[in-house]
Scaffold this motif. Structure first.
Motif, PDB file in Angstrom:
ATOM      1  N   ASN A 144       0.824  -1.214   0.000  1.00 34.16           N
ATOM      2  CA  ASN A 144       0.000   0.000   0.000  1.00 34.16           C
ATOM      3  C   ASN A 144       0.857   1.262   0.000  1.00 34.16           C
ATOM      4  O   ASN A 144       0.341   2.346  -0.265  1.00 34.16           O
ATOM      5  CB  ASN A 144      -0.909   0.037   1.231  1.00 34.16           C
ATOM      6  CG  ASN A 144      -1.986  -1.028   1.208  1.00 34.16           C
ATOM      7  OD1 ASN A 144      -2.238  -1.647   0.180  1.00 34.16           O
ATOM      8  ND2 ASN A 144      -2.627  -1.248   2.345  1.00 34.16           N
ATOM      9  N   GLN A 145       2.133   1.120   0.339  1.00 38.51           N
ATOM     10  CA  GLN A 145       2.991   2.292   0.511  1.00 38.51           C
ATOM     11  C   GLN A 145       3.966   2.434  -0.659  1.00 38.51           C
ATOM     12  O   GLN A 145       4.902   1.620  -0.809  1.00 38.51           O
ATOM     13  CB  GLN A 145       3.762   2.192   1.825  1.00 38.51           C
ATOM     14  CG  GLN A 145       2.846   2.254   3.055  1.00 38.51           C
ATOM     15  CD  GLN A 145       3.601   2.649   4.304  1.00 38.51           C
ATOM     16  OE1 GLN A 145       4.572   2.027   4.689  1.00 38.51           O
ATOM     17  NE2 GLN A 145       3.138   3.720   4.936  1.00 38.51           N
ATOM     18  N   PRO A 146       3.797   3.460  -1.503  1.00 41.65           N
ATOM     19  CA  PRO A 146       4.684   3.666  -2.654  1.00 41.65           C
ATOM     20  C   PRO A 146       6.167   3.730  -2.268  1.00 41.65           C
ATOM     21  O   PRO A 146       7.027   3.259  -3.020  1.00 41.65           O
ATOM     22  CB  PRO A 146       4.210   5.002  -3.231  1.00 41.65           C
ATOM     23  CG  PRO A 146       2.773   5.103  -2.812  1.00 41.65           C
ATOM     24  CD  PRO A 146       2.711   4.458  -1.459  1.00 41.65           C
ATOM     25  N   GLU A 147       6.456   4.282  -1.110  1.00 41.55           N
ATOM     26  CA  GLU A 147       7.844   4.393  -0.657  1.00 41.55           C
ATOM     27  C   GLU A 147       8.488   3.012  -0.510  1.00 41.55           C
ATOM     28  O   GLU A 147       9.631   2.794  -0.931  1.00 41.55           O
ATOM     29  CB  GLU A 147       7.883   5.140   0.677  1.00 41.55           C
ATOM     30  CG  GLU A 147       9.284   5.377   1.216  1.00 41.55           C
ATOM     31  CD  GLU A 147       9.265   6.249   2.451  1.00 41.55           C
ATOM     32  OE1 GLU A 147      10.226   7.005   2.649  1.00 41.55           O
ATOM     33  OE2 GLU A 147       8.280   6.186   3.222  1.00 41.55           O
ATOM     34  N   LEU A 148       7.745   2.065   0.051  1.00 40.62           N
ATOM     35  CA  LEU A 148       8.291   0.721   0.220  1.00 40.62           C
ATOM     36  C   LEU A 148       8.360  -0.024  -1.113  1.00 40.62           C
ATOM     37  O   LEU A 148       9.272  -0.824  -1.330  1.00 40.62           O
ATOM     38  CB  LEU A 148       7.461  -0.069   1.235  1.00 40.62           C
ATOM     39  CG  LEU A 148       7.662   0.338   2.702  1.00 40.62           C
ATOM     40  CD1 LEU A 148       6.687  -0.392   3.614  1.00 40.62           C
ATOM     41  CD2 LEU A 148       9.098   0.069   3.151  1.00 40.62           C
ATOM     42  N   VAL A 149       7.416   0.252  -2.003  1.00 38.98           N
ATOM     43  CA  VAL A 149       7.473  -0.349  -3.344  1.00 38.98           C
ATOM     44  C   VAL A 149       8.732   0.121  -4.064  1.00 38.98           C
ATOM     45  O   VAL A 149       9.432  -0.674  -4.703  1.00 38.98           O
ATOM     46  CB  VAL A 149       6.211   0.004  -4.155  1.00 38.98           C
ATOM     47  CG1 VAL A 149       6.338  -0.502  -5.588  1.00 38.98           C
ATOM     48  CG2 VAL A 149       4.970  -0.597  -3.495  1.00 38.98           C
TER      49      VAL A 149
END
Length: 457
Positions: A227-232
């Motif tokens: 859900n988190q673009p930063e972690l993707v």
């Protein structure tokens, strides 16, 4: 426990005590090191230092004198809570003395592999879920809880056999002090802005969390919040195999929420409504736990049964039970607005009586307004009660009551409630204006719940 000689006859400084410091000092002493313990608390008030001195370990208390570094220490084992801006640590860095945290020491001596879990929110719940699933229906409990969850990793590691698993909660503070630590499975539940007073910037905080995977290889698996673009984006910077979990996207690998059910790949595990704890954040926690459980070979029915009976971690949306048709929840760990927002996401607001308030850190509570709209009543206490009341008025809440503390708040909440309502302690504030910790605040709420039942039965 591995019989290592790394520390034999080596001068090691253990900086800071508490549980992890005591555990590290005892272990290093057992490994043949010349240990010096340094703690800021005065000796006469320091039972931990007194205990270590009785074992023959050198103790220096009352302050952190920089002169200690002249004794030729080859390594420092640091309490996670002591910041690197402490003068003795700044001097140690200048002198190129390696600084580790106790979890690194645990990894060096452990025969058992590690599953490591970190994140801003949800790491304790996810860690507990994973251990309970792995141990579900097992005569011999294979998973052992360790780390930031309250069990020093270096103590647990000493007694863990090779076929067992250390399911280890890790804070950003602990991860800053790892060197060789390598979990076979790692989970990052999420990353939000936190602990900026310690890390100095959000970038430094994220970097500390990301250290969890620094030694992982293609043989290991990293579980991330999709859900988190930063972690993707960060997922492209690891050697480990990556599996995502998501409540917003359908995934062919990993775990996701689809049509109200929790899936691992194409396998339906359970309906989200069957989870033992409410809230979208707990759906995320459960999805992460499902991935780890499947990697560990757990059966779907065992996963479902374990998660369905999971009642929460103490003080984290902990379900206390039903009395007179009302459900009671202890979320004393909600020491900020974000945590209370997440707790409320698991309830129908029109059936909620919220207990909130606590330490005043100077902020307002306008961010809470969209999340408390429609709740039946709010009972407020502590330094922030007037501030939270302003937010409650903006949210259109008609019943706003003031009281002294958690103990007196619960009877008021009960009086405002009806059959099928939920009474939720989720303060959105730290506890230190009235209680020494959120745990003590939560225990007072539990005591008040028990008293209500006794008086009315």
């Amino acid at each position: 426990m591995k019989d290592i000689t790394t520390y034999k006859n080596q001068k090691i400084l253990v900086l800071g005590l508490a549980k992890s410091g005591v555990s590290a000092a005892k272990l290093l002493h057992q490994l043949g090191a010349f240990v010096t313990v340094n703690d800021a608390k005065p000796f006469e008030e320091n039972s931990e230092a007194q205990e270590l001195l009785a074992l023959g370990i050198k103790v220096v208390t009352g302050s952190h004198p920089i002169e200690l570094l002249e004794e030729g220490f080859v390594k420092i084992v640091k309490n996670p809570g002591i910041p690197y801006t402490n003068p003795i640590l700044e001097k140690a860095i200048e002198k190129n003395i390696p600084i580790i945290t106790e979890v690194e020491l645990a990894y060096q001596i452990s025969e058992a592999p590690f599953i490591g879990i970190t994140g801003t929110n949800g790491k304790t719940t996810t860690t507990t879920m994973i251990a309970e699933i792995i141990n579900h229906g097992s005569e011999k409990k294979k998973a052992k809880l360790a780390g930031n969850i309250g069990f020093p990793a270096s103590t647990v590691a000493q007694n863990a056999a090779g076929e067992e698993i250390l399911v280890t909660e890790l804070s950003s503070f602990q991860l800053m002090g790892i060197q060789t630590f390598r979990p076979k499975i790692a989970v990052i539940t999420n990353i939000y802005e936190a602990h900026l007073d310690y890390h100095g910037s959000r970038a430094a905080y994220v970097e500390a969390k990301w250290r969890l995977q620094k030694n992982m290889t293609e043989e290991d698996t990293l579980v991330l919040n999709g859900n988190q673009p930063e972690l993707v984006t960060l997922s492209k910077q690891t050697k480990a195999r990556v599996l995502f979990f998501s409540t917003t996207k359908e995934l062919t690998e990993g775990a996701c929420l689809k049509s109200g059910s929790l899936y691992y790949g194409s396998e339906k595990i359970m309906d989200a409504s069957e989870l033992g704890v409410p809230g979208e954040h707990n759906v995320e926690n459960a999805l992460a736990a499902i991935i780890v459980a499947k990697l560990e070979g757990c059966q779907n029915e065992d996963i479902k049964q374990s998660l369905a009976h999971f009642s929460g971690v103490p003080h984290r949306t902990q379900y206390l039970g039903v009395y007179a048709g009302r459900k009671f929840y202890n979320d004393s760990k909600a020491t900020n607005i974000l945590a209370t927002e997440k707790a409320l996401s698991g309830f129908e607001n029109e059936k909620v009586i919220l207990l909130a308030g606590g330490l005043d850190r100077g902020n307002d509570f306008d961010a809470l307004v969209p999340f408390i709209k429609g709740i039946k009543a709010i009972i407020l206490f502590g330094e922030t009660k007037e501030k939270v009341a302003k937010a409650a008025k903006k949210a259109g809440i008609s019943t706003i009551l003031f009281t002294e503390d958690v103990t007196s708040a619960l009877p008021l909440a009960f009086a405002q409630s009806q059959n099928e309502d939920s009474i939720l302690l989720s303060p959105a504030c730290a506890s230190w204006d009235q209680y020494p910790s959120f745990e003590v605040r939560g225990e007072k709420f539990i005591e008040a719940f028990q008293k209500i039942k006794e008086v009315r039965e």
